[in-house]
Design an enzyme around this catalytic site. Structure first.
Site, mmCIF file in Angstrom:
data_model
loop_
_atom_site.group_PDB
_atom_site.id
_atom_site.type_symbol
_atom_site.label_atom_id
_atom_site.label_comp_id
_atom_site.label_asym_id
_atom_site.label_seq_id
_atom_site.Cartn_x
_atom_site.Cartn_y
_atom_site.Cartn_z
ATOM 1 N N GLU A 92 -24.054 -6.439 16.250
ATOM 2 C CA GLU A 92 -25.063 -6.338 17.308
ATOM 3 C C GLU A 92 -26.482 -6.247 16.751
ATOM 4 O O GLU A 92 -27.401 -6.871 17.287
ATOM 5 C CB GLU A 92 -24.763 -5.106 18.153
ATOM 6 C CG GLU A 92 -25.662 -4.956 19.365
ATOM 7 C CD GLU A 92 -25.299 -3.721 20.159
ATOM 8 O OE1 GLU A 92 -26.200 -2.958 20.480
ATOM 9 O OE2 GLU A 92 -24.105 -3.542 20.450
ATOM 10 N N ASP A 93 -26.655 -5.492 15.663
ATOM 11 C CA ASP A 93 -28.008 -5.181 15.193
ATOM 12 C C ASP A 93 -28.461 -5.966 13.970
ATOM 13 O O ASP A 93 -29.628 -5.864 13.582
ATOM 14 C CB ASP A 93 -28.113 -3.673 14.856
ATOM 15 C CG ASP A 93 -27.987 -2.794 16.101
ATOM 16 O OD1 ASP A 93 -28.153 -3.340 17.200
ATOM 17 O OD2 ASP A 93 -27.724 -1.590 15.967
#
Length: 757
Positions: A103-104
Site C-alpha cells: 500500500e505505501d
C-alpha cells in the site's frame, strides 16, 4: 492501512536511515518476536521472517512518525501483538512485517508472492486498501472493510493481523489530528471492537473500547480511571477477604487453582453508568474474580465440566448467589467458543461480586480467542462447532454480492453481537440464533427454500405467525406452502444476516424491472423541469429522498412509492438552498471532502479548523438537530451533499455511522471564544415525588439562575417522578451549574442531559 500518512515524515538525510540506537531497538523487537513464537517456528521459518524484516526495513526506510521514530517500529510491534497477545505463528509474523509495503511503497503483490508464496500474498492483499476513487454516494471506508472482510472465509488471519494493526494504531493515536482521532476511534468501536469480541479476543476488545473512550471522552475516561486507582487498595482487601474461605475449601477438595482479580474495564463501567443512570459508587459489580482450575487434560471435557461445577458449588455454599445472574457457557458455549461459568454473589462486606469459573484451556481461549481455539481443536472436535457455525453465517453474508458496501457492513455487524438464544428443531437438534430472531429467521437457518416457502410456525405446539419472536428453549416446527414468496415486509422483522441476504437476493431478481423503469421516470422528469441529468443531481436526489444508493432511489420511483411530481419539491428546495448560500463556499468554491476544504481554509484563513461562531470566517454551517451541540461540547464538522456543513457532538447518536463510513468528509471544528448565544438543551431528571417539587425545580431554573425555560413535563407513578425540562443555556459550563443545582433539590436522585427533539 497502518498509520495515517499525516503521521509519516520523510527522513531529512536520505543516506542515514537508521541510527545505531534504532538498529538496536529493531533487533530487540525482532528477538522478542522470535522468542514469543518459539513453539510455532519450524526449520526455515526464521530465514523467511528475517527476509520479511529486511524487505520491510528497506521499503519503509524513508518513513518516520511525527515522534521521529522510524516507521518500521509499527510493523514490528504489530507482529509482536500477533505473537504475544493473539498467539499466531510464522506466516502471520511475515504478513505483519509486510502488511503496509504494497500500500505505501513500490513493492508489488507479485514480488511478495515470488518471495513468500501465494498464501502470504493473499493475506497481504486482504490487508491492502482499495486505491480507486469512489462516488459520493459510496463510502471508501465501507468498501475497504468489505474487501478485508471478504477474506474472512478464506483465511481468518487477515482479520487477526488487522486487529493487531488497529490495536497498535489506537495505542499511538495521541499524535494524530483531532478529526483523525475521531474517525479512527469511531471506526474502532463500530467494527473492530465487536469483531475482536466475536473472535474471542477479550483483552484486545476491552483495550480497544477503553482507548475509544480515552480519545472521544477524555475527561470521563480520566475520571473513571482515577476512581478505580483510588479504590485499588480497598478492592484488594475485599478480594482477599472474599477469597479466603473459598480458597480453603477448594484446597480441601484437592482442586488445583489460581485466582485472577480484575476491575471492570473503564468502557464497560461508562456504559453501565449511562445505561442505568447511576453513580460510580452505585455500580454493584465493579470487579470480577476469576477462579482458574489447572491440571485437567484438555481432552477430558467431562472432567473439566465436573470440576467447574464443583468449584461453583463451593462458592455458592459460602456466599448467597443472585439466581438471575447465573450464566452457564460450559454446557452451551458462546458462538465465539467462549466457555465459562459466571455467577454473582453477595459478599460478607455487603458488595456484589461476579465470580467466573473456568479451566486453563477455557481461559486461554477466552483471552486469545480464535488462535487458541485452533490450538486445542485436535483435542475435541466439538470445539469446532460454535466458531464454525459463526463462520458459516459470515459466509452467507459474504455470498450476497449485489448489496452496497454500507448495507453489507450493517449486515455483517449483525453477526458480531452475540446475545444468543438456543432453540430446537422438532427432532431435538439445537440451533443457535441471534437474540430477537423470529420463526422466519429459524426457517432460513434450516434451509433457504424452507425460508422462502415459510407461511407460519408451531412453537411448543402452538400456531404462531412467521414474525413471532423466539425465546430460549423454544421448539420450532416450520409450516410451508408451494405458492409462498418472500415480500419486502419480511425485511422488517428478520434479524439474522442469512435471512436478510436470502430475502434480498430473491427480491432483487423481481425488482430489476422496477429499477430500470424508475431511472427512466427520473430522467424524463428532470428533462421536463430543466434540471441537469448528471451524477451530481442523482447524488442530491438520493440525499433529498434519504435513499442509501441509486438502486433504492430508482426502485422507489419505479414502484410508485415516490411520485414524479415530488422532484418539483426537490427543485424548489435546491434553488432555495442556493439562494440562502447554504453550500460550503470559500472564494466561491464548493468542497466535497475534508482535505480540499482544510487546504483552502488554511490558505485563505490561516487555520484548517472551522471556528463555530466566528463571523470573520464567512463559512455557513448549521447545528445538527440530532444532537443539538452547545458551546463547550466536543464537536466535529460534517460536509453533507445537500446541506453544507453540519456540526455534530462527538457523542451524537449518528456519530459512529458518519465517522465510520464517511471519515473523508469530517472536518476539524471548535467553538470560537467570543460566541454569546443561548442554545436549547433537554434535561432528564427523576426522583421521589413530593408536594412542591415542580415549584422548587422552577425556582432553581428561573429564580436563582435566571435561565429561560421553554418547557417542563413531569409524570408521576407510585411516588416516583420522571421529568423533562427544555431550557436555553450559553454553554456546557452553564449547563453543568444548572444540573448541579437541580441535583441539590430534595428528592431529586438523577439528572442527565437528554436528547432534544
Amino acid at each position: 492501512m497502518g498509520l495515517s500518512k499525516e503521521n509519516i515524515l520523510p527522513v531529512e538525510s536520505p543516506h542515514e536511515y537508521y541510527t545505531e540506537a534504532e538498529k538496536k531497538e529493531i533487533t530487540k523487537w525482532y528477538k522478542k518476536i522470535l522468542r514469543g513464537a518459539k513453539e510455532h517456528i519450524k526449520e526455515g521459518d526464521t530465514k523467511l521472517i528475517r527476509k520479511a524484516l529486511d524487505i520491510s526495513m528497506e521499503a519503509h526506510k524513508e518513513m518516520r512518525r511525527k515522534s521521529g521514530e522510524p516507521y518500521i517500529y509499527h510493523p514490528l510491534e504489530v507482529a509482536y501483538i500477533c505473537v504475544e497477545e493473539i498467539g499466531l505463528g510464522p506466516t502471520s509474523i511475515i504478513c505483519a512485517l509486510l502488511h503496509d509495503v504494497v500500500e505505501d511503497t513500490a513493492i508489488t503483490l507479485a514480488e511478495i508472492e515470488k518471495d513468500f508464496g501465494p498464501k502470504v500474498a493473499q493475506i497481504i492483499d486482504g490487508l491492502t486498501k482499495i486505491a480507486e476513487n469512489f462516488e459520493q454516494t459510496q463510502s471508501a471506508q465501507a468498501e475497504n472493510f468489505r474487501k478485508m472482510l471478504l477474506t474472512l472465509s478464506q483465511d481468518v488471519r487477515v482479520i487477526l493481523i488487522k486487529l493487531a494493526d488497529r490495536l497498535h494504531n489506537m495505542r499511538t493515536l495521541g499524535s494524530m489530528a483531532r478529526n483523525s482521532q475521531l474517525k479512527i476511534a469511531h471506526e474502532t468501536i463500530y467494527i473492530y471492537a465487536p469483531l475482536a469480541h466475536r473472535l474471542g479476543l477479550y483483552q484486545i476488545k476491552s483495550e480497544l473500547e477503553d482507548l475509544y473512550l480515552k480519545y472521544t471522552e477524555p475527561e470521563v475516561y480520566k475520571d473513571i480511571s482515577s476512581r478505580l486507582n483510588t479504590s485499588k487498595t480497598a478492592r484488594k482487601k475485599l478480594i482477599d477477604g472474599f477469597m479466603r474461605p473459598i480458597s480453603k475449601r477448594l484446597k480441601e477438595a484437592k482442586l488445583d487453582f489460581y485466582i485472577k482479580g480484575r476491575p471492570k474495564h473503564i468502557y464497560s463501567i461508562w456504559k453501565k453508568l449511562n445505561a442505568q443512570n447511576v453513580t460510580f459508587e452505585n455500580i454493584y459489580d465493579l470487579f470480577a474474580i476469576r477462579i482458574i482450575l489447572r491440571g485437567i487434560p484438555p481432552q477430558e471435557k467431562e472432567k473439566e465440566k465436573a470440576a467447574c461445577w464443583q468449584a461453583y458449588s463451593i462458592v455458592t455454599d459460602e456466599y448467597r448467589p443472585n439466581p438471575d445472574r447465573l450464566k452457564d457457557w460450559i454446557s452451551t458455549p458462546r458462538a465465539n467458543g467462549y466457555e465459562s461459568l459466571h455467577t454473582t454473589v453477595m459478599s460478607n462486606a455487603g458488595v456484589w461480586v461476579e465470580v467466573q469459573i473456568r479451566t486453563e484451556r477455557m481461559d486461554e481461549i477466552a483471552e486469545k480467542g480464535y488462535a487458541a481455539h485452533w490450538k486445542y481443536k485436535g483435542a475435541d472436535t466439538s470445539l469446532d462447532k460454535p466458531l464454525d457455525n459463526w463462520l458459516n453465517q459470515v459466509r452467507d453474508t459474504l455470498a450476497s454480492k449485489d448489496s452496497s458496501a454500507i448495507e453489507f457492513l450493517e449486515d455483517f455487524r449483525g453477526n458480531l453481537f452475540n446475545e444468543e438464544i438456543f432453540v430446537f428443531t422438532p427432532k431435538g437438534d439445537l440451533k443457535v440464533l441471534r437474540k430477537g430472531a423470529t420463526v422466519l429467521d429459524f426457517a432460513f437457518d434450516v434451509h433457504t427454500e424452507i425460508g422462502r416457502k415459510c407461511t407460519a410456525g408451531k412453537v411448543n405446539s402452538h400456531l404462531v405467525p412467521i414474525s413471532h419472536v423466539l425465546q430460549n428453549g423454544d421448539q420450532v416446527e416450520i409450516l410451508t406452502t408451494k405458492n409462498q414468496k418472500p415480500s419486502e415486509d419480511w425485511l422488517r422483522f428478520v434479524v439474522t444476516s442469512k435471512a436478510k441476504a436470502r430475502i434480498k437476493d430473491t427480491l432483487k431478481e423481481s425488482n430489476k424491472g422496477y429499477i430500470t423503469e424508475g431511472k427512466e421516470i427520473i430522467i424524463k422528469k428532470l428533462k421536463n423541469l430543466g434540471l441537469e441529468n448528471n451524477l451530481e443531481t442523482f447524488n442530491q436526489l438520493r440525499a433529498f429522498f434519504n435513499k442509501k444508493d441509486y438502486n433504492e432511489l430508482f426502485y422507489f420511483f419505479g414502484k410508485g412509492y415516490i411520485l414524479p411530481d415530488e422532484i418539483k419539491k426537490f427543485k424548489h428546495e435546491r434553488e432555495a438552498l442556493v439562494n440562502r448560500q447554504k453550500k460550503i463556499v470559500i472564494d466561491e468554491k464548493a468542497f466535497k471532502d475534508a482535505k480540499s476544504f482544510e487546504k483552502e481554509i488554511k490558505q485563505t484563513k490561516g487555520n484548517d479548523t472551522l471556528l463555530i461562531g466566528d463571523d470573520m470566517q464567512h463559512i455557513d454551517f448549521t447545528l445538527s438537530r440530532c444532537c443539538n451541540p452547545i458551546p463547550g461540547d466536543d464537536v466535529f464538522g460534517f460536509l453533507t451533499i445537500n446541506e453544507g456543513i453540519k456540526i455534530h457532538r462527538n457523542l451524537c447518536p449518528n456519530a459512529q455511522q458518519l465517522l465510520s463510513n464517511y471519515g473523508n468528509r469530517v472536518i476539524k471544528a471548535r467553538w470560537a471564544s467570543q460566541i454569546e448565544k443561548s442554545y436549547l438543551v433537554s434535561i432528564d431528571l427523576s426522583g421521589i415525588d413530593r408536594v412542591g417539587m415542580i415549584q422548587d425545580i422552577s425556582k432553581v431554573i428561573s429564580g436563582e439562575l435566571h435561565i429561560n425555560m421553554r418547557g417542563l413535563s413531569v409524570e408521576t407513578f407510585d411516588g416516583i417522578f420522571e421529568g423533562k425540562i427544555k431550557v436555553y443555556v450559553f454553554d456546557t459550563k452553564h449547563l453543568d451549574i444548572l444540573m448541579s443545582k437541580l441535583e441539590e433539590i430534595d428528592g431529586v436522585s438523577n439528572v442527565s442531559r437528554g436528547q432534544t427533539e
